[in-house]
Design an enzyme around this catalytic site. Structure first.
Site, PDB file in Angstrom:
ATOM      1  N   MET A  68      57.992 -67.825 -33.822  1.00 13.57           N
ATOM      2  CA  MET A  68      57.813 -69.228 -33.443  1.00 13.57           C
ATOM      3  C   MET A  68      56.333 -69.507 -33.141  1.00 13.57           C
ATOM      4  SD  MET A  68      61.257 -70.464 -31.601  1.00 13.57           S
ATOM      5  CE  MET A  68      60.934 -69.871 -29.974  1.00 13.57           C
ATOM      6  N   HIS A 104      53.942 -59.778 -31.476  1.00 17.34           N
ATOM      7  CA  HIS A 104      54.243 -60.230 -32.841  1.00 17.34           C
ATOM      8  C   HIS A 104      53.499 -59.354 -33.858  1.00 17.34           C
ATOM      9  CE1 HIS A 104      54.684 -64.321 -30.765  1.00 17.34           C
ATOM     10  NE2 HIS A 104      55.868 -64.142 -31.313  1.00 17.34           N
ATOM     11  N   GLY A 134      61.939 -58.000 -32.540  1.00 10.69           N
ATOM     12  CA  GLY A 134      61.529 -57.260 -31.359  1.00 10.69           C
ATOM     13  C   GLY A 134      62.681 -56.990 -30.403  1.00 10.69           C
ATOM     14  N   GLN A 190      69.202 -61.022 -29.139  1.00 12.81           N
ATOM     15  CA  GLN A 190      68.959 -61.663 -30.435  1.00 12.81           C
ATOM     16  C   GLN A 190      68.989 -60.636 -31.561  1.00 12.81           C
ATOM     17  OE1 GLN A 190      65.825 -64.782 -31.229  1.00 12.81           O
ATOM     18  NE2 GLN A 190      64.650 -62.999 -31.847  1.00 12.81           N
TER      19      GLN A 190
HETATM   20  P1  AMP Z   1      59.215 -65.413 -31.005  1.00  9.59           P
HETATM   21  O1  AMP Z   1      57.991 -65.990 -31.644  1.00  9.59           O
HETATM   22  O2  AMP Z   1      59.161 -65.386 -29.530  1.00  9.59           O
HETATM   23  O3  AMP Z   1      60.479 -65.996 -31.574  1.00  9.59           O
HETATM   24  O4  AMP Z   1      59.230 -63.887 -31.430  1.00  9.59           O
HETATM   25  C1  AMP Z   1      59.204 -63.487 -32.781  1.00  9.59           C
HETATM   26  C2  AMP Z   1      59.567 -62.020 -32.863  1.00  9.59           C
HETATM   27  O5  AMP Z   1      58.623 -61.262 -32.123  1.00  9.59           O
HETATM   28  C3  AMP Z   1      60.944 -61.739 -32.244  1.00  9.59           C
HETATM   29  O6  AMP Z   1      61.609 -60.789 -33.053  1.00  9.59           O
HETATM   30  C4  AMP Z   1      60.589 -61.188 -30.896  1.00  9.59           C
HETATM   31  O7  AMP Z   1      61.561 -60.330 -30.365  1.00  9.59           O
HETATM   32  C5  AMP Z   1      59.311 -60.440 -31.212  1.00  9.59           C
HETATM   33  N1  AMP Z   1      58.532 -60.252 -29.989  1.00  9.59           N
HETATM   34  C6  AMP Z   1      58.179 -61.202 -29.086  1.00  9.59           C
HETATM   35  N2  AMP Z   1      57.523 -60.654 -28.053  1.00  9.59           N
HETATM   36  C7  AMP Z   1      57.456 -59.322 -28.298  1.00  9.59           C
HETATM   37  C8  AMP Z   1      56.918 -58.205 -27.594  1.00  9.59           C
HETATM   38  N3  AMP Z   1      56.320 -58.333 -26.420  1.00  9.59           N
HETATM   39  N4  AMP Z   1      57.036 -56.983 -28.149  1.00  9.59           N
HETATM   40  C9  AMP Z   1      57.669 -56.825 -29.343  1.00  9.59           C
HETATM   41  N5  AMP Z   1      58.194 -57.832 -30.056  1.00  9.59           N
HETATM   42  C10 AMP Z   1      58.094 -59.069 -29.547  1.00  9.59           C
END
Ligand code: AMP
Length: 281
Positions: A29, A36, A148, A154
């Protein structure tokens, strides 16, 4: 690095890649951070080409104020992705490119995974996640998609989604990246004040304490300890703390030697909602 804002041109670009080339996919997002980027780098190691989507998905927000305030840093995101070595294609659509008729989510049954923890506190959240991930996977058709463990529920739901919809993609879970103070990296951290950022470090400290004591302490006592620790930190408001079975995500009340457990937490630092989790055995 090429940026596509429309699925048609993205699909066209992907259709011209070589037959043996592997496509990795990292849905995000935006407001990208090193968490990320760890997914992007893993995807680059394992594939010849990586698609990164940046899309703040409206149907997974149960709270309109949260959607409005969700950090958006498109220029920084593009610079960060450009700084990485490897072939990256960015898909950066408008809402109408993914939701053509109505901005609504499909109703899913993920075998009860959607009703635990985040599902209880964010009604309809996982219908929104399932809807957008399904749309994205059907457009990108990756060999492997990376998610992640930061959003562990999720991750389990996406694994279920690809089984239910028989999507030919491998789902890979990636470890949580943390700030130096232990706070799990998150786009939402950008909304924390310096003091809140410092105070939020205690979330991981508490999770580590639960992990250290898990073998020798009952789940009831651990739950009481966590409640007490958060009472000692009044600027953090605990929404839930649970120890749950990793596979079913069902709340655990007693330990069973055959199960894998994880501790999950959701906390408010002011108006910013933070989630985290840790493996216990
Ligand atoms: P988001 O933009 O928050 O939807 O996250 C996109 C992807 O990045 C998702 O699969 C999250 O689980 C992963 N993600 C977000 N924060 C972290 C983190 N601190 N460590 C590893 N993966 C992450």
């Amino acid at each position: 690095m090429v940026i596509h804002t429309q699925k048609e041109t993205l699909v066209q670009a992907l259709s011209s890649i070589k037959k043996n080339d592997k496509i990795g996919f990292v849905p995000t997002m935006g407001a990208l951070h090193n968490g990320h980027m760890s997914l992007v780098n893993k995807a680059l190691e394992e594939n010849s080409l990586v698609v990164v989507s940046i899309f703040v998905n409206p149907t997974q927000f149960n709270n309109q104020a949260d959607l409005k305030k969700y950090p958006r840093t498109p220029d920084d995101d593009i610079s960060l992705l450009k700084s990485v070595k490897g072939e990256i294609i960015v898909y950066f659509p408008e809402i109408s490119d993914l939701y053509e008729d109505a901005i609504t989510a499909k109703k899913y049954n993920f075998g009860n995974l959607e009703n635990e923890m985040e599902g209880k506190h964010r009604k309809g959240h996982f219908d929104g996640v399932g809807t957008v991930v399904s749309k994205l996977l059907k457009i990108v058709k990756p060999d492997t998609a990376y998610f992640g463990e930061k959003d562990f529920q999720q991750l389990q739901i996406v694994k279920k989604l690809v089984t239910i919809e028989e999507l030919p993609v491998k789902i890979v879970g990636c470890p949580i990246l943390r700030e130096e103070n232990g706070l799990a990296m998150s786009s939402r951290n950008k909304r924390l004040s310096e003091t809140q950022f410092d105070e939020a470090a205690v979330i991981y400290k508490i999770l580590k304490e639960v992990q250290q004591k898990f073998a020798s302490t009952s789940i009831t006592d651990l739950n009481a300890m966590v409640a007490e620790r958060f009472l000692q930190n009044p600027n953090l408001k605990l929404e839930y703390f649970e120890i749950a079975d990793e596979e079913t995500l069902k709340t655990a009340t007693h330990k069973n030697s055959k199960s894998k457990y994880r501790a999950f937490v959701a906390v408010f630092a002011g108006k910013v909602r933070l989630i985290d989790n840790i493996s216990l055995n």
